[in-house]
Every structure is written in C-alpha cells, then in structure tokens.
Design a protein around this motif. Structure first.
Motif, PDB file in Angstrom:
ATOM      1  N   ILE A 107       0.866  -1.105   0.022  1.00 54.84           N
ATOM      2  CA  ILE A 107      -0.019  -0.160   0.078  1.00 54.84           C
ATOM      3  C   ILE A 107       0.829   1.322   0.032  1.00 54.84           C
ATOM      4  CG2 ILE A 107      -1.643   1.252   1.394  1.00 54.84           C
ATOM      5  CD1 ILE A 107      -2.939  -1.287   2.270  1.00 54.84           C
ATOM      6  N   TRP A 111       1.272   4.131  -3.047  1.00 54.40           N
ATOM      7  CA  TRP A 111       0.768   5.359  -2.878  1.00 54.40           C
ATOM      8  C   TRP A 111       1.788   6.316  -3.162  1.00 54.40           C
ATOM      9  CZ3 TRP A 111      -3.702   7.295  -2.210  1.00 54.40           C
ATOM     10  CH2 TRP A 111      -4.003   8.886  -1.683  1.00 54.40           C
ATOM     11  N   ALA A 127      -9.397   4.726  -2.236  1.00 56.70           N
ATOM     12  CA  ALA A 127      -8.903   3.270  -2.158  1.00 56.70           C
ATOM     13  C   ALA A 127     -10.080   2.521  -1.771  1.00 56.70           C
ATOM     14  CB  ALA A 127      -7.999   3.403  -1.041  1.00 56.70           C
ATOM     15  N   TRP A 148      -4.391   1.671   5.067  1.00 55.10           N
ATOM     16  CA  TRP A 148      -4.423   2.861   4.300  1.00 55.10           C
ATOM     17  C   TRP A 148      -4.273   4.228   4.877  1.00 55.10           C
ATOM     18  CZ3 TRP A 148      -3.914   3.487  -0.574  1.00 55.10           C
ATOM     19  CH2 TRP A 148      -3.947   2.230  -1.571  1.00 55.10           C
ATOM     20  N   SER A 181      -7.173  -4.447  -2.672  1.00 54.56           N
ATOM     21  CA  SER A 181      -7.284  -3.252  -2.467  1.00 54.56           C
ATOM     22  C   SER A 181      -7.259  -2.692  -3.680  1.00 54.56           C
ATOM     23  CB  SER A 181      -6.248  -2.630  -1.448  1.00 54.56           C
ATOM     24  OG  SER A 181      -6.973  -2.380   0.045  1.00 54.56           O
ATOM     25  N   ILE A 183      -6.959   1.096  -6.144  1.00 50.47           N
ATOM     26  CA  ILE A 183      -7.009   2.505  -6.171  1.00 50.47           C
ATOM     27  C   ILE A 183      -7.662   2.919  -7.373  1.00 50.47           C
ATOM     28  CG2 ILE A 183      -5.061   4.442  -6.193  1.00 50.47           C
ATOM     29  CD1 ILE A 183      -3.068   2.561  -5.238  1.00 50.47           C
TER      30      ILE A 183
END
Ligand code: ATP
Ligand code: MG
Length: 905
Positions: A107, A111, A127, A148, A181, A183
């Motif tokens: 994660i 990012w 997210a 997150w 997860s 984005i």
C-alpha cells in the motif's frame, strides 16, 4: 510530457530500487497451460509459486505483463471502443512479493509512486478494501483499511469497503485468490457517461467513467478448489496490477487512453490509409471504428507473435473473431480490401523495444493477418448478405426482431460479434433476440468448457509440495529400479498406505526412466511392476519437478516404500527415431528455404512425427523432395547424436535453436547432431535446445518419408513424416496395393503404370465413340426415353419417370421430356446425363402434377446440391448443372423420393 516508454521504465525502476527483480512478461499464449486461453493478468506466470508447487527464484519481482482479456472470466471485448479505458490487449505493470513483504509495504509503495514520483494529486485518489463475505466465511479486510490511513495520507472517508464482486480477486474458476485493495481516480464530473440514467450518482464502482480503477493490490491468501471451497495457503503473497495505458492517460493528461502515445500513432496511420478523420468522440460510429481497430490490431500482433493463429477452435477462434471484428469495423472506414496488416509496423516501431519478440516476428504476423483479412473479406460479404435477407424479412413482421438463431449463425459461422449484428439491426430500427442468442452461446460455451476441463490432477494439488523425481535415466535406460513415494488420487497427494487393484492414480517414484510429455514429445507408456503387482502406465506428465505416471493397478496392490521396476514400452525406440528426425527436418527445411523458417509446434509420437513451421506458401514438390533427400543423406551417413548441458548464453552463442517464446532456465540441454567424440559441439550441423530423447546414431532412424505437407493456418505449414516402424507399415501397405494391382491387371509390377495409362486412354476414346454413335442416331435419346416410360412406376394415373440418359445434348433431353409429357398425359419426369464429368439434371411436370404441389424448379433445386451443383426453373420445366457424376444416382433417388411423397398424399 512523459512518454509511455518512460512511464513503464519508471515503474520498473521504482520497484527495482526496492529490491525487486525484473522478470520479463510471459508469452500471451500460455505454454503448457491448457486451463487458460490467454494470459489475463500478471500473476499467471507465477501461479505455480502461489499454490506451492515450485519455489520462487527471488523474493520480490517487478514486471510488465502482456495481457489479453477476450475470453473466460475476464472478457472486455464488448467494452472496447465504447469506452476510453478497456482494451483487449493491455500491459499490466506489477510488483510481487513471494512470502516476503505484505499489505503495509504494498500500500505504501503504490501510494508513494502515484503521488510522489508521478505527482498525481492525492485528493483525486480513492482506495477500496474488501468488506468480507458471509457465504465464503470471509471476514472484512480491516487490516488493509487500517493500513491505508496509517501508511498513506489518504483520509478515512476516501477508503471504501466493497464486497466480493469488486474486492476479491480470482484468476479463474479455480486457483490462487484473495482480498484486494484498489486505487481509483476521480477524473472529474464531466467524464460521467451515465447522466441520463435516472438516480445515477457518481461514485467509485458505480459503473460510470468518472471513477476508474488504476491499480489493484491483491493479497493472495487462498486457493479456490474445484468444489468451490477456499483453502488457505501456507504462505502469503502480494500480486499487484496497474494498467499501463490508464496510468499513461492520467500522466499525459489525456481524456482517453486512445489519445496517448500508445495509440495515436496507430490511429494517425489508420486515418492516413483510410482517408477518414478521427475526432475522438464517444458514441460516434467512425471514431468507434478507429478505436476498435487500434485496440484489436495490438492484440493481434502480440497474440500471433506468441504463437496463436486464426483457426476454428480454442485460442485460434478467439483470434479469428478479433480479426474479423476489426475487419468489419474497417468497412465503417470504407476499407473493402485487407488493410490491418499495414498497421503492424506502427506497433512494432513503438513497442518493439520493450517486447523484442514482435520485431522478430513482424513479417510472419503481417502475412497471417493479411491472408486472414482476405479470406474474411469473402465470408464478410456473404454474412452481410444473410443479414440483409433476414433483416428484409423481419422488417415486414410485427415484432421486428432478428432471431437469435440468425444472430448466432452470423456470429458463429461468419464471425459477426453480437454487438455488430445489433448495431446493424439498430440502423434499420430492428432488434436482435439476444435471449435466444445467449442461450445458444451458453450451449457453445458449455461444449467449450467440457472440452477444456482443466487438468484434474493439477486441480487437487492445493498448496502441496510434491516430491522431486530423479529422471535423468530417461536419456539412457528403458528400465530402472525405483521406490514408490506416493500417488495422487482425486483427493490429492498420498504418501502413506496402499493402492488397491483397479485403482486409477498418478503414481510417483523416487526415480524413473519414463519420459514425461514435453516439447512435443509424447509421454511414455509402459508398466511399473513388483513381484506381486502390476501398474499399467498410460501417460506420463511432469508437474513442477515431479514425474507423475498416470494409469491403473491391474494386478495385486502397491504400497509406499515398495521397490518396483519401471519398464518403458517398446514405443520408446520409435519415438526416439521420430524425435531425432524432427531435428533433421528442421535443419533441412532451413537449408532448403532459408533461416526464416521457425518452429511453431511439433508432435513426436511412436507412429509419426509432425512439424509445424512458419512459411507463407505451400512447398513445391521439388522443395519437399530436396528436404527429404537432405534428411535421408544424413541418416545414411550415420552421424552421431550427442547432448550437453550448457549455460543458456553459451548455448545461444553456439547458435543453438530455441523454441520461440519458450521459457528456459539458466542451464539448457543442447542436442547436437554431427559432433562426435573427436569433433566439437560447435561443428555439429544441427543444434537445438531440447529436453527430449534421441537415437545415438542417425543410422538407426532407418529411413524417412514426408507423407503430407499442408497448411494449418495462414502462414503456418505442417509436415507429417514417418521413420522406422511407421515407415515400414506405410511401405508394406503400399507394396500390398501394388501386388493386388499387378494381379488384377495381369502385368508385373513394373508394367502397372504403363498398363493403367493405356486403360485411361482407351476409356476416353471409347466414351467419345459412344457419344458420337448416340449423336448420329438422333432418335436414340428418344428411344432411351421411351424405354424409361415403358419401365416406369405409376402412382395412380401418373407416371414417375426418373432415369439416366446417354447423351451430351441438353436440347435432345428437353425434347425427350416434351415427348414424355405428351405421351403419358400425367407425368413427373427427372432425367440426368453426364457429359465428360459435367452433370445435367432436367425435370418436367405436367400441369395436373403441378397442381398437386410438385414443381420441376423445386425438385431440381433440391437435388442439384447432391451433385455439387445448383439450378432451377419454372414449375413445368427446369434444369441444373453439377460437378459430381458419381452422385447422379443419389440425386435421382432423392428425386424419386420427393415425387412419390407428394403424389402418394
Ligand atoms: P475494471 O473494473 O476497470 O474492468 P478490473 O477490476 O477488471 O478493472 P483488474 O483485474 O484488477 O481490473 O486488473 C488490474 C488493473 O489492470 C486494473 O486496475 C486496470 O488498471 C488494468 N485493466 C484491467 N482491465 C483492463 C482492460 N481491459 N484494459 C486496460 N486496462 C485494464
Ligand atoms: Mg474488468
């Protein structure tokens, strides 16, 4: 502005800096994995690592995978062109952890790369995390949700939870999977394409184009078993996928993936060839065609490069449909001649650096595309005709719906995708019965599914570490002593207990001399026996480094630890001959037709060998003869065959031939022909990367004969050849035929050709004479017709006059029909004659017969196809031609049947 090339490198470099090893993309056509038609995600090539079958060579990896989403669980074909961000072919950038780092790092790095390196405004990003699933007993991914907000600056309200459909990733019906997860990026309110949908609100995963997914971080923790259960994996993996085309569009500040440097060169060149202009509007017919073509040609280049060829089944069928779809959209741009192939160089030019293989194969790819386009040009027009006829009929009807059967026929036989048929229907204010269409599609899919049932043995091996089998014996022995380590049955691997008489299992030994199917060479058959028991091996396969002998206990029973004797069937000797001959054949083909000949596939079995290779046209008889001669010369020279294991680079330097697209380890086995103990491998005339079994000396191959040379698809030829045993059988059969002929013709075998030649000549002359005789006696046709009348069958008062005439004159035959009609008052007449291979069918009906529903035109039309012809005419008199005199009697029999059926009712 960053170019797409730069963006790809930046992704790779970012993860390289974080300790990831760059791994090249696997081929888009998965080699040796029949459970998947095309690579559809980065994880495909790492599947065996995830289910614990093999250990990874590195803890972290980064790659850009060639993906094709046109079939199976992931199919975006219908989406292409209609939106700006779904393609059939796309590149998936990914970073991978094999039981190394997990959610936190995945994660954080994603990012950082998006917001720091690439400077995407963080407030545009959202997210998502997995919300859990009751049916599967899966809890929500609270860990990811927490991470997150902990490791990135994203506020909690922009982290959303979704169910299984969006946030649980599965490759297919079975296999590794886990929560994910994603984005997403907010492209702004003006990108919403659902404004007219009542109640629509722009949100992540709401279906509109305002929010699109950029990157998916999958946390692989489970394996989906064929029975539907989720089994936890012993190790945890990170598998991420980010679509390069979407990232490039964002970073280049474009409204559409098609406006980026990945697509514009293709679109520009299409505009140049077609003379149309691209205006980038959605919902516009011309622009849509531009997008579909730009998308599809990329898929074609990559898939054909990696070994797919248009055909009527499996992978080939998918490729054919893509090509045909592109071709049909070409008509929207006024293209009636092949043109797609002209776009190939544009793609090679831009992507050939990142994917060298497309450069190497450009010529082959162009040939295949052009010839397929040309052939579809023919069915396309026929399909359009069928559509137009159906449409005209339907236009007059009440409900104005093209039937599902028609749509399916267009789809299945003429390659018209449903959306295309619907589009054409909409232009005429018609609908298509998609319910029926889908039903027919489902039936077809069902057939495909059962044909493509994934390997049952693989499916039960969840998270199983299989033993390693020592199998070097296969290269020099036909039997060896071994110990039983276990077996695989429907429940998985067993390493304890007994297998009973009659059981069908995959037996595993500590060592074996059986060759497991690979590289075109079939797996060995044979037996595995002890003093008390016998196991018949029907097939040998390799899973990871474990050799599995599939078969059945036919006598006694076996237990783990038993000492057994593995004995390979005598077929092995024949297989070896065919395999070495295949190498000789490849060498001889290149020597005769040039180095551009590349292997496309092969089959090496005990009975024959088959070799597929790229070549644009049929081989001439001289070429075939030369190839055969070259191989035979070498066999007679009886040169030695040897092999060595070398580092891959060194083998390549020696010029050893590798199979295109195949993945090789760092060490490879090279089989060399013509280098003996006193010569060096460099001097061998044939050197190939090969793991198969071979003869020691060429002489033992015995002989070589090409029995067939054919095309299997555009640009790909297939040679079938025989050696040893297969050749002996073939020659024996041939010699039997010669013997029989010799008896029949009463000449010694050397005289057969002359005798048959004479017979053919005599026959021609005789039939000429006969015709001349019948022509000169003009009444002859009439008397033949009178004979037919006298001997004909009657139904009620009507005569059924069906028969053959000996004549070459249509006129005379017509006169005969007129005469028969007059003489018999009520008659159904069908006559046929053969003029030097040309068939003529004639029918005549008297008026009372026509009133009973029989028409001469109808009858002729129905029976003409039987003699490979066509024709028709009026109810009173009709005529047809045909090409197959052998079938005249069948056609007449059919005519009698039709007439009788009508007259007896
Ligand atoms: P979507 O919901 O947009 O269809 P997906 O959930 O099918 O995406 P994944 O299977 O998670 O996508 O694939 C990972 C990434 O690959 C996506 O985040 C996206 O960037 C990219 N991607 C997926 N499908 C396509 C496609 N058809 N064309 C281009 N890129 C794609
Ligand atoms: Mg998708």
């Amino acid at each position: 502005m960053r170019s797409a090339k730069q963006i790809r490198s930046e992704f790779i470099d970012y993860f390289r800096d974080k300790g990831h090893t760059f791994v090249p993309s696997s081929p888009i056509v998965p080699i040796g994995d029949e459970s998947l038609l095309f690579a559809n995600a980065g994880m495909n090539q790492f599947k065996d690592i995830f289910i614990g079958l093999v250990s990874p060579e590195y803890p972290r990896a980064v790659n850009s995978q060639k993906c094709l989403r046109v079939s199976g669980k992931h199919n975006d074909l219908e989406q292409v062109g209609r939106d700006t961000y779904h393609h059939t072919f796309f590149e998936m950038l990914g970073n991978w952890s094999f039981d190394d780092y997990f959610k936190a790092e995945a994660i954080e790095w994603a990012w950082e790369l998006l917001t720091k390196v690439w400077q995407i405004e963080p407030s545009r990003l959202w997210a998502t995390v997995f919300a859990g699933d009751l049916a599967d007993g899966l809890p929500p991914d609270d860990e990811a949700a927490r991470l997150w907000t902990k490791v990135t600056s994203i506020p909690a309200e922009r982290v959303l939870a979704f169910g299984k459909k969006d946030n649980f990733w599965e490759m297919g019906e079975t296999g590794p999977c886990g929560p994910c997860s994603e984005i997403h990026i907010d492209l702004g309110p003006d990108r919403c394409d659902m404004q007219d949908v009542p109640g629509h609100k722009c949100r992540v995963n709401a279906g509109c184009a305002r929010y699109i997914e950029l990157w998916n971080l999958v946390f692989i923790q489970f394996n989906r078993h064929p029975d539907g259960r989720l089994l936890p994996l012993s190790a945890k993996y990170v598998d991420t996928g980010a679509g390069l085309e979407r990232i490039v569009a964002v970073l280049q500040n474009k409204k559409s993936n098609y406006d980026t440097d990945l697509f514009m060169p293709i679109i520009d060149y299409t505009a140049e060839i077609t003379g149309h202009k691209y205006t980038a509007r959605l919902g516009n017919k011309t622009d849509n065609a531009f997008r579909v073509i730009a998308d599809h040609i990329r898929s074609l280049v990559f898939a054909i490069t990696d070994g797919a060829t248009p055909s009527n089944e499996g992978r080939g069928y998918v490729i054919r449909r893509i090509l045909r779809r592109a071709s049909r959209f070409g008509r929207e741009l006024g293209m009636h001649e092949p043109f797609l192939y002209k776009l190939v160089p544009v793609i090679v030019d831009y992507l050939g650096e990142a994917f060298g293989e497309i450069k190497e194969r450009a010529e082959h790819v162009s040939t295949v595309i052009e010839s397929e386009e040309a052939s579809f040009g023919r069915t396309l027009d026929r399909g359009l005709e069928i559509f137009n006829t159906a449409a005209k009929r339907v236009e007059k009807s009440k409900d104005k719906v093209i039937s599902g059967e028609n749509a399916f026929q267009l789809y299945d036989t003429y390659g018209f995708p449903l959306d295309l048929t619907e589009l054409m229907a909409a232009e005429r204010n018609l609908k298509v019965d998609t319910v029926k269409f889908n039903e027919l599609m489902e039936q077809q899919r069902e057939r495909a599914r059962s044909a493509q049932k994934s390997d049952s043995i693989m499916a039960v091996l969840t998270d199983t570490e299989l033993p390693v089998t020592e199998d070097v014996q296969k290269f020099h022995a036909d039997s060896c002593e071994s110990r039983i380590l276990g077996w695989i049955d429907k429940d998985g691997l067993k390493t304890q207990g007994h297998i009973r008489n009659g059981a069908e299992v995959g037996l595993i030994l500590d060592k074996t001399c059986f060759y497991a199917e690979a590289g075109g060479q079939v797996g060995d058959c044979g037996i595995i026996e002890s003093n008390e028991a016998c196991f018949v091996v029907e097939e040998t396969i390799k899973i990871a480094n474990c050799v599995v002998h599939r078969g059945k206990v036919t006598d006694g029973s076996f237990g783990v630890g038993h000492v057994v004797r593995a004995v390979v069937s005598r077929d092995r000797a024949a297989i070896k001959k065919n395999h070495t001959a295949t190498h000789l054949l490849q060498w001889a083909l290149q020597k005769t037709m040039g180095k551009s000949i590349a292997q496309q596939g092969s089959h090496v079995g005990p009975d024959y060998l088959r070799f597929d290779f790229t070549y644009p046209k049929a081989l001439t008889a001289e070429q075939v003869e030369k190839v055969e001669e070259l191989v035979k010369e070498r066999i007679i020279e009886d040169l030695p065959v040897t092999w060595t294991v070398l580092p891959k680079d060194q083998a390549q330097q020696l010029g050893a031939m590798a199979l295109f697209g195949e993945k090789y380890g760092s060490e490879v086995r090279v089989v060399a022909v013509g280098a003996g103990s006193d010569t060096r491998i460099e001097d061998a005339f044939s050197k190939e990367f090969c793991g198969g079994t071979h003869v020691d000396r060429l002489g033992s191959i015995g002989g070589f004969k090409i029995i067939k040379e054919e095309s299997i698809s555009a640009g790909v030829r297939r040679i079938t050849a025989l050696t040893g045993r297969g050749l002996n059988d073939y020659l024996e059969k041939a010699s039997d035929i010669v013997d029989e002929l010799s008896v029949m013709l009463k000449v010694p075998s050397e005289g057969i050709i002359e005798r048959v030649g004479q017979l053919v000549k005599d026959n021609k002359e005789l039939s000429k004479k006969l015709k001349k005789a019948s022509r000169s006696s003009g009444s002859d046709v009439m008397s033949q017709a009178r004979d037919l009348l006298e001997n004909c069958e009657k139904i009620g008062d009507s005569s059924v006059i069906v028969g053959r005439l000996l004549t070459d004159s249509v006129e005379r035959a017509r006169e005969a029909i007129d005469m028969l009609k007059k003489k018999s008052k009520s008659a159904a007449i069908v006559l046929a004659f053969d003029d030097d291979g040309k068939v003529t069918l004639l029918a005549g009906m008297t008026n009372d017969i026509i009133e009973k529903g029989l028409s001469a035109g109808q009858v002729v039309k129905t029976i003409a196809p039987i003699v490979d012809g066509g024709g028709g005419g009026r109810p009173q008199m009709a005529q047809a031609g045909g090409k197959n005199p052998q079938k005249i009697n069948d056609a007449l029999a059919k005519a009698t049947e039709i007439i009788k059926a009508k007259l007896s009712t």
